[in-house]
Design an enzyme around this catalytic site. Structure first.
Site, PDB file in Angstrom:
ATOM      1  N   ASP A   9     -40.412   1.500  18.396  1.00 25.99           N
ATOM      2  CA  ASP A   9     -39.894   2.836  18.159  1.00 25.99           C
ATOM      3  C   ASP A   9     -39.269   3.270  19.496  1.00 25.99           C
ATOM      4  OD1 ASP A   9     -39.732   5.530  17.025  1.00 25.99           O
ATOM      5  OD2 ASP A   9     -41.380   6.004  18.389  1.00 25.99           O
ATOM      6  N   LEU A  10     -38.395   4.257  19.471  1.00 28.24           N
ATOM      7  CA  LEU A  10     -37.744   4.652  20.731  1.00 28.24           C
ATOM      8  C   LEU A  10     -38.433   5.864  21.369  1.00 28.24           C
ATOM      9  CD1 LEU A  10     -35.400   4.381  22.757  1.00 28.24           C
ATOM     10  CD2 LEU A  10     -34.052   5.839  21.239  1.00 28.24           C
ATOM     11  N   ASP A  11     -38.274   7.033  20.692  1.00 26.57           N
ATOM     12  CA  ASP A  11     -38.795   8.277  21.264  1.00 26.57           C
ATOM     13  C   ASP A  11     -40.310   8.228  21.342  1.00 26.57           C
ATOM     14  OD1 ASP A  11     -36.294   9.637  21.474  1.00 26.57           O
ATOM     15  OD2 ASP A  11     -36.324   9.964  19.322  1.00 26.57           O
ATOM     16  N   THR A  17     -38.638  10.879  25.336  1.00 30.57           N
ATOM     17  CA  THR A  17     -37.738  11.887  24.766  1.00 30.57           C
ATOM     18  C   THR A  17     -38.440  12.768  23.728  1.00 30.57           C
ATOM     19  OG1 THR A  17     -36.967  10.019  23.496  1.00 30.57           O
ATOM     20  CG2 THR A  17     -35.439  10.899  25.138  1.00 30.57           C
ATOM     21  N   LYS A  45     -42.752  14.295  14.812  1.00 31.68           N
ATOM     22  CA  LYS A  45     -42.434  13.025  15.465  1.00 31.68           C
ATOM     23  C   LYS A  45     -42.052  11.963  14.441  1.00 31.68           C
ATOM     24  CE  LYS A  45     -45.219  13.601  19.621  1.00 31.68           C
ATOM     25  NZ  LYS A  45     -46.433  13.161  20.324  1.00 31.68           N
ATOM     26  N   GLY A  46     -40.966  11.274  14.723  1.00 35.32           N
ATOM     27  CA  GLY A  46     -40.571  10.129  13.899  1.00 35.32           C
ATOM     28  C   GLY A  46     -39.789  10.472  12.641  1.00 35.32           C
ATOM     29  N   ILE A  47     -39.726  11.740  12.290  1.00 41.69           N
ATOM     30  CA  ILE A  47     -38.963  12.079  11.074  1.00 41.69           C
ATOM     31  C   ILE A  47     -37.557  12.551  11.468  1.00 41.69           C
ATOM     32  CG2 ILE A  47     -41.043  12.602   9.737  1.00 41.69           C
ATOM     33  CD1 ILE A  47     -40.303  15.550   9.988  1.00 41.69           C
ATOM     34  N   ARG A  49     -33.711  14.389  11.690  1.00 42.09           N
ATOM     35  CA  ARG A  49     -33.331  15.728  12.163  1.00 42.09           C
ATOM     36  C   ARG A  49     -33.363  16.785  11.059  1.00 42.09           C
ATOM     37  NH1 ARG A  49     -27.684  15.531  14.991  1.00 42.09           N
ATOM     38  NH2 ARG A  49     -28.671  13.645  15.788  1.00 42.09           N
ATOM     39  N   SER A 114     -35.629   3.190  15.189  1.00 41.23           N
ATOM     40  CA  SER A 114     -35.764   4.619  15.505  1.00 41.23           C
ATOM     41  C   SER A 114     -35.125   5.467  14.423  1.00 41.23           C
ATOM     42  CB  SER A 114     -35.064   4.889  16.847  1.00 41.23           C
ATOM     43  OG  SER A 114     -34.940   6.269  17.075  1.00 41.23           O
ATOM     44  N   ALA A 115     -35.695   6.652  14.209  1.00 40.93           N
ATOM     45  CA  ALA A 115     -35.090   7.604  13.262  1.00 40.93           C
ATOM     46  C   ALA A 115     -33.929   8.350  13.902  1.00 40.93           C
ATOM     47  CB  ALA A 115     -36.152   8.612  12.826  1.00 40.93           C
ATOM     48  N   SER A 116     -33.743   8.158  15.204  1.00 40.59           N
ATOM     49  CA  SER A 116     -32.778   8.990  15.928  1.00 40.59           C
ATOM     50  C   SER A 116     -31.336   8.524  15.771  1.00 40.59           C
ATOM     51  CB  SER A 116     -33.133   9.003  17.412  1.00 40.59           C
ATOM     52  OG  SER A 116     -32.160   9.719  18.117  1.00 40.59           O
ATOM     53  N   ASN A 118     -29.310   9.417  17.989  1.00 40.02           N
ATOM     54  CA  ASN A 118     -28.916   9.336  19.399  1.00 40.02           C
ATOM     55  C   ASN A 118     -29.497   8.100  20.087  1.00 40.02           C
ATOM     56  OD1 ASN A 118     -27.536  11.976  19.611  1.00 40.02           O
ATOM     57  ND2 ASN A 118     -29.563  12.778  19.117  1.00 40.02           N
ATOM     58  N   GLU A 169     -45.528   2.211  17.759  1.00 37.94           N
ATOM     59  CA  GLU A 169     -45.180   3.547  17.251  1.00 37.94           C
ATOM     60  C   GLU A 169     -46.046   4.642  17.859  1.00 37.94           C
ATOM     61  OE1 GLU A 169     -43.647   5.813  15.604  1.00 37.94           O
ATOM     62  OE2 GLU A 169     -42.106   4.672  14.573  1.00 37.94           O
TER      63      GLU A 169
HETATM   64  P1  B16 Z   1     -32.160  12.747  16.376  1.00 35.33           P
HETATM   65  P2  B16 Z   1     -38.080   7.842  16.872  1.00 35.33           P
HETATM   66  C1  B16 Z   1     -37.225  10.273  16.124  1.00 35.33           C
HETATM   67  O1  B16 Z   1     -37.097   9.132  16.911  1.00 35.33           O
HETATM   68  C2  B16 Z   1     -38.013  11.346  16.853  1.00 35.33           C
HETATM   69  O2  B16 Z   1     -39.358  10.958  16.994  1.00 35.33           O
HETATM   70  C3  B16 Z   1     -37.952  12.638  16.083  1.00 35.33           C
HETATM   71  O3  B16 Z   1     -38.639  13.648  16.794  1.00 35.33           O
HETATM   72  C4  B16 Z   1     -36.481  13.037  15.878  1.00 35.33           C
HETATM   73  O4  B16 Z   1     -36.371  14.230  15.127  1.00 35.33           O
HETATM   74  C5  B16 Z   1     -35.767  11.898  15.147  1.00 35.33           C
HETATM   75  O5  B16 Z   1     -35.876  10.714  15.915  1.00 35.33           O
HETATM   76  C6  B16 Z   1     -34.304  12.202  14.930  1.00 35.33           C
HETATM   77  O6  B16 Z   1     -33.664  12.231  16.168  1.00 35.33           O
HETATM   78  O7  B16 Z   1     -32.126  14.215  16.172  1.00 35.33           O
HETATM   79  O8  B16 Z   1     -31.861  12.310  17.805  1.00 35.33           O
HETATM   80  O9  B16 Z   1     -31.296  12.005  15.389  1.00 35.33           O
HETATM   81  O10 B16 Z   1     -39.414   8.324  17.340  1.00 35.33           O
HETATM   82  O11 B16 Z   1     -38.054   7.330  15.441  1.00 35.33           O
HETATM   83  O12 B16 Z   1     -37.413   6.894  17.857  1.00 35.33           O
HETATM   84 MG    MG Z   2     -41.417   8.019  18.233  1.00 36.29          MG
END
Ligand code: B16
Ligand code: MG
Length: 217
Positions: A9-11, A17, A45-47, A49, A114-116, A118, A169
């Site tokens: 996982d990233l964040d 982050t 966390k992990g879900i 945006r 990652s769910a992000s 970014n 994770e």
């Molecule tokens: P973004 P992960 C998740 O990343 C974060 O834990 C979560 O807090 C965030 O809302 C989600 O990415 C979306 O991120 O707004 O940058 O697209 O923990 O799955 O790496």
């Molecule tokens: Mg995370």
């Protein structure tokens, strides 16, 4: 089955982050006279945006139409990116680089799930993007954790079986996602927040690849 892949996982696992997400979401919640609690932040966390925004608006009793949702999600993201832009290589969490190097030296594949949306920008800023065999993120996979899609996407792309992978994770939703996909899971954090992970590590400092592989022997 031998472990041949590590999925990060990233964040909250590779970089801290999770703190920046919290600061940006809380700034938005403050405008609605609410402070996000520790327990609420664990849920975020992990879900993805939009799902996060829906939860926060619910906690604040704020009703948003689709245009407003887009507007507030962008506002939060801009606040978040202000922090991300300042990140450098030194923001990589302790022990991560050593573990990646050890994995490479032992022919173990490494990936990000990652769910992000970014994720690529964060990985570029910390100069780690070139190290991974594959990156699945919020742009390539739409379903949000706890759905296992992002982890299954990695396994499919790298042509490996989930039972051959270890997922790292920090989020309850991420642990559930990995378990649902049939992966081995190491929770990064503490037992209390991540009771269902197979093993818990506080972080990657002072831990070797062999220590981790031995968990699953
Ligand atoms: P973004 P992960 C998740 O990343 C974060 O834990 C979560 O807090 C965030 O809302 C989600 O990415 C979306 O991120 O707004 O940058 O697209 O923990 O799955 O790496
Ligand atoms: Mg995370």
């Amino acid at each position: 089955m031998n472990i041949n892949t590590l999925i990060f996982d990233l964040d909250g696992v590779i970089v801290d982050t999770a703190r920046f997400h919290f600061l940006a979401w809380n700034k938005l919640a403050n405008t609605w006279n609410h402070t996000i609690t520790h327990e609420q932040n664990e849920e975020l966390k992990g879900i993805n945006r939009m799902r996060s925004l829906d939860l926060i608006a619910g906690w604040c009793n704020v009703k948003l139409n689709d245009d407003q949702k887009k507007e507030f999600a962008e506002l939060k993201n801009n606040w978040y990116l202000e922090q991300v832009k300042q990140m450098t290589e030194s923001d990589t969490l302790p022990g991560v680089k050593n573990l990646l190097t050890e994995a490479k030296n032992n022919n173990i594949k490494i990936a990000v799930a990652s769910a992000s949306k970014n994720a690529n920008e964060v990985l570029r800023n910390i100069n780690l993007i070139q190290e991974f065999d594959y990156i699945a993120d919020g742009n390539s996979v739409k379903e949000s954790k706890p759905n296992p899609a992002v982890f299954l996407n990695v396994a499919q792309h790298l042509k490996v079986n989930p039972a051959q992978c270890i997922v790292f994770e920090d989020a309850p939703a991420g642990v559930e996602a990995a378990l649902a996909g049939g992966f081995h899971v190491v929770g990064i954090g503490n037992q209390q927040s991540l009771p269902n992970a197979h093993f818990i590590l506080a972080g990657f400092e002072n831990i070797s690849l062999n220590d981790i592989l031995n968990f699953f022997k």
